[in-house]
Design an enzyme around this catalytic site. Structure first.
Site, PDB file in Angstrom:
ATOM      1  N   ASP A  21      32.157  29.498  39.100  1.00  0.00           N
ATOM      2  CA  ASP A  21      33.082  28.827  38.174  1.00  0.00           C
ATOM      3  C   ASP A  21      32.438  28.477  36.834  1.00  0.00           C
ATOM      4  O   ASP A  21      32.777  27.470  36.230  1.00  0.00           O
ATOM      5  CB  ASP A  21      33.663  27.543  38.803  1.00  0.00           C
ATOM      6  CG  ASP A  21      34.211  27.786  40.188  1.00  0.00           C
ATOM      7  OD1 ASP A  21      34.944  28.780  40.344  1.00  0.00           O
ATOM      8  OD2 ASP A  21      33.909  27.006  41.105  1.00  0.00           O
ATOM      9  N   LYS A  67      32.771  32.745  33.666  1.00  0.00           N
ATOM     10  CA  LYS A  67      32.333  34.135  33.447  1.00  0.00           C
ATOM     11  C   LYS A  67      33.491  35.002  32.962  1.00  0.00           C
ATOM     12  O   LYS A  67      33.294  35.937  32.209  1.00  0.00           O
ATOM     13  CB  LYS A  67      31.798  34.745  34.747  1.00  0.00           C
ATOM     14  CG  LYS A  67      30.522  34.101  35.236  1.00  0.00           C
ATOM     15  CD  LYS A  67      30.059  34.711  36.546  1.00  0.00           C
ATOM     16  CE  LYS A  67      30.932  34.385  37.729  1.00  0.00           C
ATOM     17  NZ  LYS A  67      31.013  32.977  38.103  1.00  0.00           N
ATOM     18  N   GLY A 114      37.934  33.500  41.195  1.00  0.00           N
ATOM     19  CA  GLY A 114      39.068  33.292  40.308  1.00  0.00           C
ATOM     20  C   GLY A 114      38.564  33.290  38.878  1.00  0.00           C
ATOM     21  O   GLY A 114      37.800  32.420  38.500  1.00  0.00           O
ATOM     22  N   HIS A 115      38.918  34.319  38.121  1.00  0.00           N
ATOM     23  CA  HIS A 115      38.457  34.415  36.739  1.00  0.00           C
ATOM     24  C   HIS A 115      39.643  34.215  35.801  1.00  0.00           C
ATOM     25  O   HIS A 115      40.605  34.966  35.846  1.00  0.00           O
ATOM     26  CB  HIS A 115      37.803  35.772  36.490  1.00  0.00           C
ATOM     27  CG  HIS A 115      36.506  35.938  37.228  1.00  0.00           C
ATOM     28  ND1 HIS A 115      35.845  37.125  37.326  1.00  0.00           N
ATOM     29  CD2 HIS A 115      35.753  35.040  37.886  1.00  0.00           C
ATOM     30  CE1 HIS A 115      34.737  36.961  38.025  1.00  0.00           C
ATOM     31  NE2 HIS A 115      34.665  35.699  38.377  1.00  0.00           N
ATOM     32  N   GLN A 142      31.310  34.617  41.624  1.00  0.00           N
ATOM     33  CA  GLN A 142      30.611  33.483  42.251  1.00  0.00           C
ATOM     34  C   GLN A 142      29.339  33.138  41.456  1.00  0.00           C
ATOM     35  O   GLN A 142      29.311  33.375  40.264  1.00  0.00           O
ATOM     36  CB  GLN A 142      30.292  33.773  43.723  1.00  0.00           C
ATOM     37  CG  GLN A 142      31.491  33.688  44.653  1.00  0.00           C
ATOM     38  CD  GLN A 142      32.280  34.960  44.771  1.00  0.00           C
ATOM     39  OE1 GLN A 142      31.739  36.032  44.801  1.00  0.00           O
ATOM     40  NE2 GLN A 142      33.588  34.841  44.852  1.00  0.00           N
TER      41      GLN A 142
HETATM   42  P1  IMP Z   1      33.872  32.178  50.971  1.00  0.00           P
HETATM   43  O1  IMP Z   1      33.311  33.020  49.892  1.00  0.00           O
HETATM   44  O2  IMP Z   1      35.370  32.047  50.930  1.00  0.00           O
HETATM   45  O3  IMP Z   1      33.365  32.572  52.344  1.00  0.00           O
HETATM   46  O4  IMP Z   1      33.327  30.667  50.746  1.00  0.00           O
HETATM   47  C1  IMP Z   1      31.965  30.346  50.900  1.00  0.00           C
HETATM   48  C2  IMP Z   1      31.534  29.299  49.869  1.00  0.00           C
HETATM   49  O5  IMP Z   1      31.516  29.900  48.574  1.00  0.00           O
HETATM   50  C3  IMP Z   1      32.462  28.096  49.772  1.00  0.00           C
HETATM   51  O6  IMP Z   1      31.679  26.949  49.437  1.00  0.00           O
HETATM   52  C4  IMP Z   1      33.347  28.443  48.594  1.00  0.00           C
HETATM   53  O7  IMP Z   1      33.891  27.298  47.961  1.00  0.00           O
HETATM   54  C5  IMP Z   1      32.349  29.140  47.692  1.00  0.00           C
HETATM   55  N1  IMP Z   1      32.975  30.096  46.766  1.00  0.00           N
HETATM   56  C6  IMP Z   1      33.438  31.328  47.049  1.00  0.00           C
HETATM   57  N2  IMP Z   1      33.915  31.915  45.930  1.00  0.00           N
HETATM   58  C7  IMP Z   1      33.739  31.050  44.935  1.00  0.00           C
HETATM   59  C8  IMP Z   1      34.006  31.101  43.516  1.00  0.00           C
HETATM   60  O8  IMP Z   1      34.496  32.090  42.957  1.00  0.00           O
HETATM   61  N3  IMP Z   1      33.666  29.989  42.806  1.00  0.00           N
HETATM   62  C9  IMP Z   1      33.080  28.908  43.388  1.00  0.00           C
HETATM   63  N4  IMP Z   1      32.814  28.827  44.681  1.00  0.00           N
HETATM   64  C10 IMP Z   1      33.137  29.874  45.456  1.00  0.00           C
END
Ligand code: IMP
Length: 429
Positions: A13, A16, A40-41, A222
């Protein structure tokens, strides 16, 4: 060579999406290398807000080829909805292509994501519940169904029968409802029909673009500390958001990478569980969350907010071989009288300047802070470094000194124009 990797230097977040949009206008190819619709971009341009989860944000430039790389896991339904939504907002998009080696996310992945979180009890990760972890598990277990198989009806049927029989036994073990083959096959075959024209061996295309000296932007998702190996395991995602992931997830080797920019906010946020030493659970944390609208694009969850952590950024610089930093959301800190920055940690009586690999140790560190003069006023109007308040400039200098990484770009608002390019030579190498 004109290749650039953009990664998140914190826990995701970092804004990017905006950067990829700004630099995507210069790129011939934009290829995303990791994650799925857990990302989410957001891109705000021309008075419109675009929200991307799977499609590379570079698609907004009609001359660009936007590639969903082999390192990604793709929810076909989500992708088609996203494509339709984006086309309705802007019919003249770039060319979308999907790697035949990218993996497909199915409803049983989402079901298993929820069941696994439940099984973790108090140690739950706080996933985005999009089935991302189970989809990557299948990839590693050699149970995954790739895009190249998905779009070939006979292959898809054969693979889905094999995989679903196993998944249903697993779901039964959890006491969960199972998934019926015919309904799933029928629904997903329709998605496959629509996606078929986009699926190719993109790896060859990316390689050829690099070889032909085209501008290729590798779009990360991420952040560094959500990396499966280098992040704060187990509170991580299941892919490789670090710059090395750009090679793994697109099919090029490390010598094809020219420049790496690490995007960081002027403060720190985190969603989901896991240690966060500089977290602010007070009115300043609230101020940042409100002013920065720090709510998840995917889940709507309020993000945890805290001071900038330079231990995190120093480590991100090392892990990603950063050429430069992009500091975003400097405007959000405007109005705070004194700002703090963590420079090292206290850990069991010692001063350290790295993140302990064991997350339980990381949970015990307490940050050492440097307090600095804050700044005030509307930074969104600034267009050069000289326009910034002197204390904001000192803040950026301090970040550079401590991380020994030059600042390439500063972002002072969500719009394309609200960007100060400090060192253009760091961008494409
Ligand atoms: P998952 O990717 O849904 O398995 O989540 C694993 C961890 O990564 C959790 O803490 C999510 O909140 C975090 N996470 C996954 N994608 C994002 C992102 O795009 N931004 C911030 N945190 C993320």
């Amino acid at each position: 060579m004109s290749t650039l990797v953009i990664v998140g230097a914190q826990w995701g977040d970092e804004a990017k999406g905006k950067l990829v949009d700004v630099l995507g206008s210069q790129a011939d190819v934009v290829v995303r290398f990791a994650g799925g619709n857990n990302a989410g971009h957001t891109v705000i341009t021309g008075g419109k807000t675009f929200k991307f989860q799977l499609i590379p944000a570079g698609i907004l430039h009609p001359g660009t080829t936007a590639i969903i790389g082999s390192g990604m896991v793709v929810c076909p339904k989500g992708l088609l909805e996203e494509l339709d939504r984006t086309l309705a907002q802007k019919p003249d998009l770039g060319t979308l292509l999907i790697s035949s080696a990218a993996h497909v996310v199915f409803p049983y992945h989402r079901m298993l994501d929820a069941l696994e979180e439940e099984a973790r009890g108090a140690n739950k990760i706080g996933t985005t519940s999009r089935g991302i972890g189970p989809a990557y598990q299948d990839k590693v277990a050699r149970f995954g169904i790739r895009m190249g198989e998905f779009i070939k009806p006979e292959l898809f049927e054969m693979r889905l029968r094999e995989v679903l029989a196993y998944k249903n036994r697993l779901l039964q073990m959890f006491g969960s409802p199972t998934v019926e083959f015919d309904a799933l096959y029928e629904e997903y075959s329709k998605y496959a029909d629509r996606l078929r024209p986009f699926v190719v061996d993109t790896e060859v295309l990316v390689y050829k673009a690099v070889e032909a000296d085209k501008k290729v932007l590798f779009e990360g998702a991420q952040g560094t500390f959500l990396d499966l190996d280098s992040g704060t395991y187990p509170y991580v995602t299941s892919s490789h958001p670090v710059s090395g992931g750009a090679c793994l997830g697109t099919g090029v080797g490390p010598r094809a990478i020219q420049s790496v920019l690490g995007v960081c906010k002027a403060y720190t946020t985190r969603v989901g569980s896991g240690p966060f030493p500089t977290e602010l659970e007070d009115e300043i944390g609230e101020f940042i969350r409100d002013k920065g609208q720090e709510y998840g694009t995917v889940t709507g969850r309020g993000r945890r907010c805290g001071w900038l952590d330079l231990v995190v950024l120093k480590q991100a610089s090392r892990l990603n071989s950063l050429s430069g930093l992009v500091v975003t959301r400097l405007d959000v800190l405007s109005g705070i009288e004194k700002v703090k920055v963590a420079t090292s940690y206290d850990f069991e009586g010692e001063q350290i300047d790295h993140i302990p690999a064991n997350v339980w140790d990381f949970a015990k560190v307490s940050p050492h802070y440097e307090e600095m003069e804050g700044w005030d006023g509307d930074l969104q109007k600034c267009r050069t470094m000289d326009d910034l308040p002197s204390s904001a400039r000192r803040y950026l200098d301090f970040i550079e000194d401590q991380t020994r990484t030059p600042v390439a770009i500063v972002s002072i608002g969500p719009d394309r124009d609200e960007t100060i390019v400090v060192r253009p030579q760091l961008i494409w190498g």
